[in-house]
Design a protein around this motif. Structure first.
Motif, PDB file in Angstrom:
ATOM      1  N   HIS A  66      -3.830  -3.971   1.993  1.00  9.42           N
ATOM      2  CA  HIS A  66      -4.254  -3.326   0.747  1.00  9.42           C
ATOM      3  C   HIS A  66      -4.360  -4.406  -0.313  1.00  9.42           C
ATOM      4  O   HIS A  66      -3.771  -5.482  -0.176  1.00  9.42           O
ATOM      5  CB  HIS A  66      -3.227  -2.287   0.286  1.00  9.42           C
ATOM      6  N   GLN A  67      -5.080  -4.110  -1.379  1.00  8.39           N
ATOM      7  CA  GLN A  67      -5.130  -5.051  -2.487  1.00  8.39           C
ATOM      8  C   GLN A  67      -5.199  -4.295  -3.802  1.00  8.39           C
ATOM      9  O   GLN A  67      -5.719  -3.186  -3.865  1.00  8.39           O
ATOM     10  CB  GLN A  67      -6.286  -6.030  -2.346  1.00  8.39           C
ATOM     11  N   VAL A  68      -4.623  -4.918  -4.807  1.00  9.47           N
ATOM     12  CA  VAL A  68      -4.613  -4.324  -6.144  1.00  9.47           C
ATOM     13  C   VAL A  68      -4.805  -5.461  -7.145  1.00  9.47           C
ATOM     14  O   VAL A  68      -4.249  -6.546  -6.971  1.00  9.47           O
ATOM     15  CB  VAL A  68      -3.309  -3.539  -6.408  1.00  9.47           C
ATOM     16  N   LEU A  69      -5.611  -5.214  -8.165  1.00  8.63           N
ATOM     17  CA  LEU A  69      -5.812  -6.201  -9.209  1.00  8.63           C
ATOM     18  C   LEU A  69      -4.759  -5.991 -10.283  1.00  8.63           C
ATOM     19  O   LEU A  69      -4.656  -4.924 -10.878  1.00  8.63           O
ATOM     20  CB  LEU A  69      -7.215  -6.079  -9.817  1.00  8.63           C
ATOM     21  N   LEU A  70      -3.960  -7.030 -10.501  1.00 10.69           N
ATOM     22  CA  LEU A  70      -2.929  -7.009 -11.530  1.00 10.69           C
ATOM     23  C   LEU A  70      -3.443  -7.796 -12.727  1.00 10.69           C
ATOM     24  O   LEU A  70      -3.843  -8.952 -12.581  1.00 10.69           O
ATOM     25  CB  LEU A  70      -1.645  -7.645 -11.016  1.00 10.69           C
ATOM     26  N   GLU A  71      -3.415  -7.170 -13.884  1.00 12.28           N
ATOM     27  CA  GLU A  71      -3.856  -7.826 -15.104  1.00 12.28           C
ATOM     28  C   GLU A  71      -2.654  -8.067 -16.000  1.00 12.28           C
ATOM     29  O   GLU A  71      -1.543  -7.636 -15.692  1.00 12.28           O
ATOM     30  CB  GLU A  71      -4.916  -6.968 -15.791  1.00 12.28           C
ATOM     31  N   THR A  72      -2.867  -8.768 -17.102  1.00 14.31           N
ATOM     32  CA  THR A  72      -1.779  -9.097 -18.014  1.00 14.31           C
ATOM     33  C   THR A  72      -0.951  -7.855 -18.335  1.00 14.31           C
ATOM     34  O   THR A  72      -1.493  -6.821 -18.717  1.00 14.31           O
ATOM     35  CB  THR A  72      -2.341  -9.713 -19.306  1.00 14.31           C
ATOM     36  N   GLY A  73       0.344  -7.973 -18.120  1.00 14.45           N
ATOM     37  CA  GLY A  73       1.267  -6.867 -18.375  1.00 14.45           C
ATOM     38  C   GLY A  73       1.577  -6.029 -17.144  1.00 14.45           C
ATOM     39  O   GLY A  73       2.521  -5.233 -17.162  1.00 14.45           O
ATOM     40  N   ASP A  74       0.825  -6.201 -16.057  1.00 13.15           N
ATOM     41  CA  ASP A  74       1.065  -5.421 -14.839  1.00 13.15           C
ATOM     42  C   ASP A  74       2.184  -6.043 -14.010  1.00 13.15           C
ATOM     43  O   ASP A  74       2.401  -7.259 -14.035  1.00 13.15           O
ATOM     44  CB  ASP A  74      -0.205  -5.333 -13.993  1.00 13.15           C
ATOM     45  N   ILE A  75       2.869  -5.193 -13.245  1.00 12.89           N
ATOM     46  CA  ILE A  75       4.023  -5.603 -12.443  1.00 12.89           C
ATOM     47  C   ILE A  75       3.848  -5.113 -11.013  1.00 12.89           C
ATOM     48  O   ILE A  75       3.442  -3.973 -10.782  1.00 12.89           O
ATOM     49  CB  ILE A  75       5.325  -5.018 -13.039  1.00 12.89           C
ATOM     50  N   PHE A  76       4.179  -5.982 -10.053  1.00  9.58           N
ATOM     51  CA  PHE A  76       4.173  -5.651  -8.629  1.00  9.58           C
ATOM     52  C   PHE A  76       5.602  -5.782  -8.119  1.00  9.58           C
ATOM     53  O   PHE A  76       6.251  -6.805  -8.355  1.00  9.58           O
ATOM     54  CB  PHE A  76       3.245  -6.610  -7.870  1.00  9.58           C
ATOM     55  N   HIS A  77       6.092  -4.767  -7.435  1.00  8.00           N
ATOM     56  CA  HIS A  77       7.436  -4.800  -6.855  1.00  8.00           C
ATOM     57  C   HIS A  77       7.280  -4.869  -5.343  1.00  8.00           C
ATOM     58  O   HIS A  77       6.828  -3.911  -4.717  1.00  8.00           O
ATOM     59  CB  HIS A  77       8.207  -3.540  -7.262  1.00  8.00           C
ATOM     60  N   ALA A  78       7.658  -5.996  -4.766  1.00  3.38           N
ATOM     61  CA  ALA A  78       7.638  -6.148  -3.317  1.00  3.38           C
ATOM     62  C   ALA A  78       9.018  -5.745  -2.796  1.00  3.38           C
ATOM     63  O   ALA A  78      10.011  -6.399  -3.106  1.00  3.38           O
ATOM     64  CB  ALA A  78       7.315  -7.578  -2.923  1.00  3.38           C
TER      65      ALA A  78
END
Length: 103
Positions: A66-78
């Motif tokens: 899967h893929q997601v575009l993270l922009e300024t202020g976005d957070i990804f939790h692995a």
């Protein structure tokens, strides 16, 4: 006491980092990059917060990418066991919070 202007942070190589803090074995580091990282699985959880720029995060769930575009202020939790790779879209600054010594 530290004040860090993340938009001003640069390094001489992709994924080099500024060590901000070590919270009882949890590191907080600011990375600058303009190149993808590598597919990996951390040995703990990881928080990945885009401070400046954009990053396309690729991750696997049940062997499906899967893929997601993270922009300024976005957070990804692995979560533990999440295989992932970050692909910056140009230069990006990323705050990474993870277990000390994690890749």
């Amino acid at each position: 006491m530290k004040v860090i202007k993340s938009k001003e942070f640069t390094t001489d190589r992709a994924w080099a980092a500024l060590d901000i803090a070590n919270l009882q074995g949890i590191t907080v580091r600011l990375h600058w990059t303009d190149q993808p990282y590598k597919w990996h699985i951390n040995d703990g959880e990881e928080i990945f917060a885009v401070m400046d720029g954009a990053v396309e995060m690729h991750y696997k769930e049940n062997d499906i990418i899967h893929q997601v575009l993270l922009e300024t202020g976005d957070i990804f939790h692995a979560t533990i066991g999440t295989e992932h790779v970050a692909h910056p879209q140009g230069a990006a600054r990323v705050l990474v919070i993870e277990k000390e010594g994690s890749i």
